[in-house]
Design a protein around this motif. Structure first.
Motif, PDB file in Angstrom:
ATOM      1  N   ASP B 409      32.646 -76.447 -52.558  1.00 16.06           N
ATOM      2  CA  ASP B 409      31.960 -77.743 -52.679  1.00 16.06           C
ATOM      3  C   ASP B 409      32.663 -78.635 -53.703  1.00 16.06           C
ATOM      4  O   ASP B 409      32.805 -79.838 -53.502  1.00 16.06           O
ATOM      5  N   ALA B 410      33.092 -78.018 -54.830  1.00 18.43           N
ATOM      6  CA  ALA B 410      33.710 -78.779 -55.920  1.00 18.43           C
ATOM      7  C   ALA B 410      35.185 -79.065 -55.647  1.00 18.43           C
ATOM      8  O   ALA B 410      35.820 -79.830 -56.372  1.00 18.43           O
ATOM      9  N   LYS B 411      35.706 -78.446 -54.588  1.00 17.76           N
ATOM     10  CA  LYS B 411      37.129 -78.571 -54.253  1.00 17.76           C
ATOM     11  C   LYS B 411      37.999 -78.257 -55.471  1.00 17.76           C
ATOM     12  O   LYS B 411      38.944 -78.984 -55.794  1.00 17.76           O
ATOM     13  N   GLY B 412      37.656 -77.191 -56.176  1.00 19.47           N
ATOM     14  CA  GLY B 412      38.432 -76.862 -57.373  1.00 19.47           C
ATOM     15  C   GLY B 412      38.316 -75.402 -57.761  1.00 19.47           C
ATOM     16  O   GLY B 412      37.727 -74.592 -57.049  1.00 19.47           O
ATOM     17  N   TRP B 413      38.877 -75.099 -58.906  1.00 17.39           N
ATOM     18  CA  TRP B 413      38.963 -73.751 -59.458  1.00 17.39           C
ATOM     19  C   TRP B 413      37.774 -73.557 -60.390  1.00 17.39           C
ATOM     20  O   TRP B 413      37.561 -74.373 -61.295  1.00 17.39           O
ATOM     21  N   LEU B 414      37.029 -72.499 -60.194  1.00 19.03           N
ATOM     22  CA  LEU B 414      35.852 -72.255 -61.030  1.00 19.03           C
ATOM     23  C   LEU B 414      35.984 -70.941 -61.777  1.00 19.03           C
ATOM     24  O   LEU B 414      36.328 -69.917 -61.172  1.00 19.03           O
ATOM     25  N   GLU B 415      35.704 -70.987 -63.067  1.00 22.15           N
ATOM     26  CA  GLU B 415      35.590 -69.748 -63.839  1.00 22.15           C
ATOM     27  C   GLU B 415      34.227 -69.122 -63.532  1.00 22.15           C
ATOM     28  O   GLU B 415      33.246 -69.837 -63.300  1.00 22.15           O
ATOM     29  N   ILE B 416      34.183 -67.799 -63.532  1.00 24.61           N
ATOM     30  CA  ILE B 416      32.889 -67.117 -63.386  1.00 24.61           C
ATOM     31  C   ILE B 416      32.676 -66.322 -64.672  1.00 24.61           C
ATOM     32  O   ILE B 416      33.244 -65.240 -64.850  1.00 24.61           O
ATOM     33  N   PRO B 417      31.896 -66.863 -65.598  1.00 25.91           N
ATOM     34  CA  PRO B 417      31.718 -66.188 -66.894  1.00 25.91           C
ATOM     35  C   PRO B 417      31.092 -64.807 -66.712  1.00 25.91           C
ATOM     36  O   PRO B 417      30.234 -64.618 -65.834  1.00 25.91           O
ATOM     37  N   ALA B 418      31.497 -63.866 -67.558  1.00 25.36           N
ATOM     38  CA  ALA B 418      31.018 -62.485 -67.441  1.00 25.36           C
ATOM     39  C   ALA B 418      29.499 -62.402 -67.548  1.00 25.36           C
ATOM     40  O   ALA B 418      28.855 -61.586 -66.872  1.00 25.36           O
ATOM     41  N   GLU B 419      28.912 -63.311 -68.391  1.00 22.66           N
ATOM     42  CA  GLU B 419      27.449 -63.227 -68.574  1.00 22.66           C
ATOM     43  C   GLU B 419      26.678 -63.590 -67.307  1.00 22.66           C
ATOM     44  O   GLU B 419      25.510 -63.258 -67.166  1.00 22.66           O
ATOM     45  N   MET B 420      27.362 -64.269 -66.366  1.00 20.49           N
ATOM     46  CA  MET B 420      26.696 -64.615 -65.109  1.00 20.49           C
ATOM     47  C   MET B 420      26.301 -63.357 -64.325  1.00 20.49           C
ATOM     48  O   MET B 420      25.386 -63.368 -63.524  1.00 20.49           O
ATOM     49  N   TYR B 421      27.021 -62.268 -64.564  1.00 21.48           N
ATOM     50  CA  TYR B 421      26.752 -61.025 -63.833  1.00 21.48           C
ATOM     51  C   TYR B 421      25.688 -60.167 -64.523  1.00 21.48           C
ATOM     52  O   TYR B 421      25.301 -59.137 -64.012  1.00 21.48           O
ATOM     53  N   LYS B 422      25.266 -60.595 -65.711  1.00 21.85           N
ATOM     54  CA  LYS B 422      24.323 -59.757 -66.464  1.00 21.85           C
ATOM     55  C   LYS B 422      22.895 -59.950 -65.972  1.00 21.85           C
ATOM     56  O   LYS B 422      22.443 -61.082 -65.790  1.00 21.85           O
ATOM     57  N   ILE B 423      22.209 -58.836 -65.812  1.00 17.56           N
ATOM     58  CA  ILE B 423      20.819 -58.901 -65.362  1.00 17.56           C
ATOM     59  C   ILE B 423      19.959 -59.465 -66.488  1.00 17.56           C
ATOM     60  O   ILE B 423      19.106 -60.289 -66.297  1.00 17.56           O
TER      61      ILE B 423
END
Lengths: 314, 423
Positions: B409-423
């Motif tokens: 959607d953003a037509k770009g490169w996105l970082e996925i922060p490690a905390e995003m995976y934390k429950i």
């Protein structure tokens, strides 16, 4: 214009519809459906063909993870609940087994294995070997519980192979999906063994399909009109097709375990339901014309056409 | 059924569920007055219920009713034809068109749920709060917050929550995973995967349904599209074999062919990067089915091509031959000769036979992955083990799939922060 395997060219049904095919159950399933909205029709036909693929995944005893393989490995030890489709097929198979004095028996796989081995070694099995295998054969040993859809085998070694009825069932199921979504005019076929004609066909009087010549792959001996009817064929060139896995000159009588030779070169059965026509074609091919005449006189809507090889000059 | 459930129409029901689930996801977990993780012995019968019996749900139910010592006592669907089919599969079950009424049943201990993705979180959370163990179909949830909420509620109730990425239960995938762990591929550096089909993905609408209920996958308000419905299965495999989760993603997709009113992409192409440097290229398209659905795991010593059909191993020409290679079953396609990875032919099976565990191993090979994942779920309820596809695994896959959609959607490169995976 390319004709399909029933001898029907596109011109005969016009461009007012779709014609799609898919490889499944070791043959080519084809659906011709007539209707105005081709995009919608295509989605419906794809759905019907998807269902055929799903049925193959469930019904093939050659796939180790199919439902039939699961039941083959578990149903001796405990009752296993079958899917509605599989239970319907087994119930019909048991009915036809009963009505044809055991000529159609979906548990006869071990006998096929025995005679296949005999063909390879060139040594016929003795009575003792046949008797031992017959202990593992018999639809009467498959217990079906209508209330729960549970399937259980009464003795060790029983296994199910739906080769003589599964393709017909799949043709019927695909047709029922077309009907469910409002398609009224279609031809559904599974290889060269079963076909169902739905509705008035391209000319209004039904779908014209050929009855194949018993020994000439591209020849036909007759034509027949199918309108909301199914037709299945046993014997003849259908047995010579590359897509038919089991090719035997002889057939095996599941009740005696012995090889038999059919009096006819091929038998085509017309019935309201494709699973029934498929199962009966196998049974009539073994039991012969007199038996078929008696059966047809007692069962409305079922007809049989026997084709014979004639000596030159006959 | 007249199209209304508790005074709301089916359309509102679907719309509302997505919105409600999102709202729940933002809040705290709350107090679980009904939750109770009662002990269930190895031979006790588990009373189960099925919610959502469409194409996928029906397929699951047909397998689930075969699991020994599990009895399906209730089924729920808002479409009468689906419910009719369910009650034909589970003959002893009682039918419901409102899942909340089903959850009121005290005798139901486990729920198998296969509803549109937007309803996963709401139903799973409601079921967990009602004290039921939950098997929920993939992808875990429509939003990352919803997925986290499901995981948190499962943790706090102490009840099992399993997500339906069935490849984790597939013996050939498990076999391949063990061989990768043993170093067969050397260092895994790249992965290519695709799920290519040549079909519209549009289903004809049954007489008792609506476009939104039948084709919910085609609309953004109710679907995360190809990345969720197909890609998530393969992302899960890659996360599993790589042993990490992606830290960034770039992608390009579009709705370029099936302009029939849908608004999800009909083609997606993304590249993930993992912290250890692995790059994972993924594609899913609807206009050409070449190569179908496979995952190609590429390492310094060889490549594995995994699929739900055959799985293959191709040794790198410069790599030493494995000692067992001469005995292995080989096959070739596209001019490349490879080794068939077949769990049933594994030396591990011979070892299992020596250890006396072969019967279970062999029995496993006769069941498909859907049957095995359901058996894993019911066994986890009995013995407390963590299912192969835990809430953590489900969340990790969900995050990666949704971030890929965000990147496209953003037509770009996105970082996925490690905390995003934390429950």
């Amino acid at each position: 214009m390319r004709a399909n395997k029933w001898g029907m060219a596109n011109a005969e049904w016009g461009m007012n519809g779709v014609r799609l095919s898919r490889h499944a159950m070791a043959c080519e399933f084809e659906i011709i459906a007539i209707g105005e909205d081709r995009a919608a029709l295509r989605d419906i036909v794809e759905l019907a063909l998807d269902e055929v693929e799903k049925l193959e995944e469930r019904l093939s005893c050659f796939r180790p993870t199919s439902e039939v393989s699961y039941i083959n490995s578990e149903a001796t030890a405990r009752p296993v609940i079958a899917s509605p489709d599989l239970f319907r097929i087994l119930s019909l198979a048991k009915q036809v087994w009963s009505d044809t004095a055991g000529a159609l028996d979906v548990t006869s796989g071990p006998l096929v294995g025995l005679w296949r081995k005999a063909e390879k070694t060139g040594t016929e099995p003795d009575e003792q070997a046949i008797a031992a295998v017959l202990e593992k054969v018999g639809m009467g040993r498959v217990l079906l519980d209508d209330a729960t859809h549970a399937v259980q085998f009464e003795s060790e070694g029983i296994s199910i192979n739906l080769g003589s009825i599964g393709k017909g069932y799949a043709v019927g199921k695909a047709a029922s999906i077309l009907s469910e979504y409002g398609v009224e005019c279609a031809l559904v076929s599974g290889g060269r063994s079963s076909v169902i004609g739905m509705g008035p066909g391209p000319d209004g009087d039904g779908w014209r399909v050929g009855i194949r010549h018993p020994s000439k792959l591209d020849g036909r001996v007759d034509e027949i009109l199918l309108r909301d009817q199914a037709m299945s064929t046993s014997g003849g060139p259908a047995q010579l097709d590359a897509d038919v896995e089991e090719r035997f000159e002889h057939i095996i009588d599941p009740t005696t375990g012995m090889q038999a030779r059919s009096e006819a070169a091929s038998v085509s059965v017309i019935a309201p339901d494709a699973a029934l026509s498929d199962a009966l074609a196998t049974a009539f091919y073994l039991r012969g014309r007199e038996f078929a005449e008696r059966y047809c006189s007692e069962h409305e809507g079922v007809r049989a056409i026997f084709s014979y090889e004639c000596a030159p000059g006959d | 059924m007249n199209g209304e459930i508790d005074g709301i129409t089916r359309r509102d029901f679907l719309k509302g569920s997505v919105a409600t689930a999102a709202a729940i996801g933002l809040g705290s977990v709350g107090v679980f007055t009904h939750a109770s993780a009662e002990m269930i012995g190895p031979n006790d019968t588990i009373n189960a219920a099925m919610i959502g019996i469409g194409s996928q749900g029906g397929m699951l139910l047909e397998r689930a009713v075969k699991v020994p010592n599990v009895k399906f006592v209730a089924c729920c669907d808002i479409q009468p034809s689906h419910l009719k089919h369910a009650l034909d599969v589970a003959k002893d079950a009682e039918g419901y068109d409102d899942y909340k009424r089903l959850l009121e049943r005290k005798d139901v201990q486990a729920i198998v749920c296969a509803v549109p993705i937007g309803m996963h979180a709401q139903i799973a959370v409601d079921a967990l709060r009602a004290g039921k163990h939950v098997f929920s179909e993939k992808m875990m949830a429509y939003t990352i917050e919803d997925a986290k909420h499901m995981a948190r509620v499962a943790r706090q109730t102490g009840l099992k929550l399993q997500i339906g990425h069935q490849r984790r239960s597939n013996p050939n995938y498990q076999h391949a995973y063990k061989m990768i762990q043993d170093g067969l591929l050397g260092k895994v550096t790249h992965v290519r995967a695709q799920w290519n089909r040549n079909a519209s993905w549009r289903r004809p609408v049954p007489k008792d349904s609506t476009e939104e209920l039948t084709n919910w996958r085609l609309y953004r308000k109710s679907s995360q599209g190809l990345m969720a419905e197909l890609g998530s299965h393969q992302i899960d495999v890659v996360n599993w074999v790589v042993g990490e989760v992606p830290c960034s993603v770039v992608g390009i997709g579009g709705l370029d062919y099936y302009k029939d009113g849908r608004d999800i992409n009909d083609n997606v192409q993304v590249v993930y990067q993992y912290p250890n440097g692995v790059k994972f290229t993924y594609q899913s398209i609807c206009t050409n089915q070449y190569d179908g659905a496979t995952e190609e795991i590429m390492g310094t010593k060889g490549t594995m091509v995994l699929s739900e059909g055959p799985c293959m191993f191709y040794r790198e020409p410069k790599s030493d031959e494995e000692v067992w290679e001469s005995m292995a079953h080989k096959d070739s396609s596209g001019g490349k000769s490879g080794i068939v990875l077949d769990a049933s032919k594994s030396p591990r099976l011979a070892k299992a036979a020596a250890d006396g565990t072969a019967i279970a191993e062999v029995a496993k090979l006769k069941k498909d992955a859907y049957t095995l994942e359901l058996e894993d779920f019911f066994l986890s309820i009995r013995d407390g083990h963590e299912p192969f596809c835990s809430p953590k695994v489900g969340l990790e896959t969900c995050v990666a799939a949704i971030k890929a959609n965000d990147a496209m959607d953003a037509k770009g490169w996105l970082e996925i922060p490690a905390e995003m995976y934390k429950i």
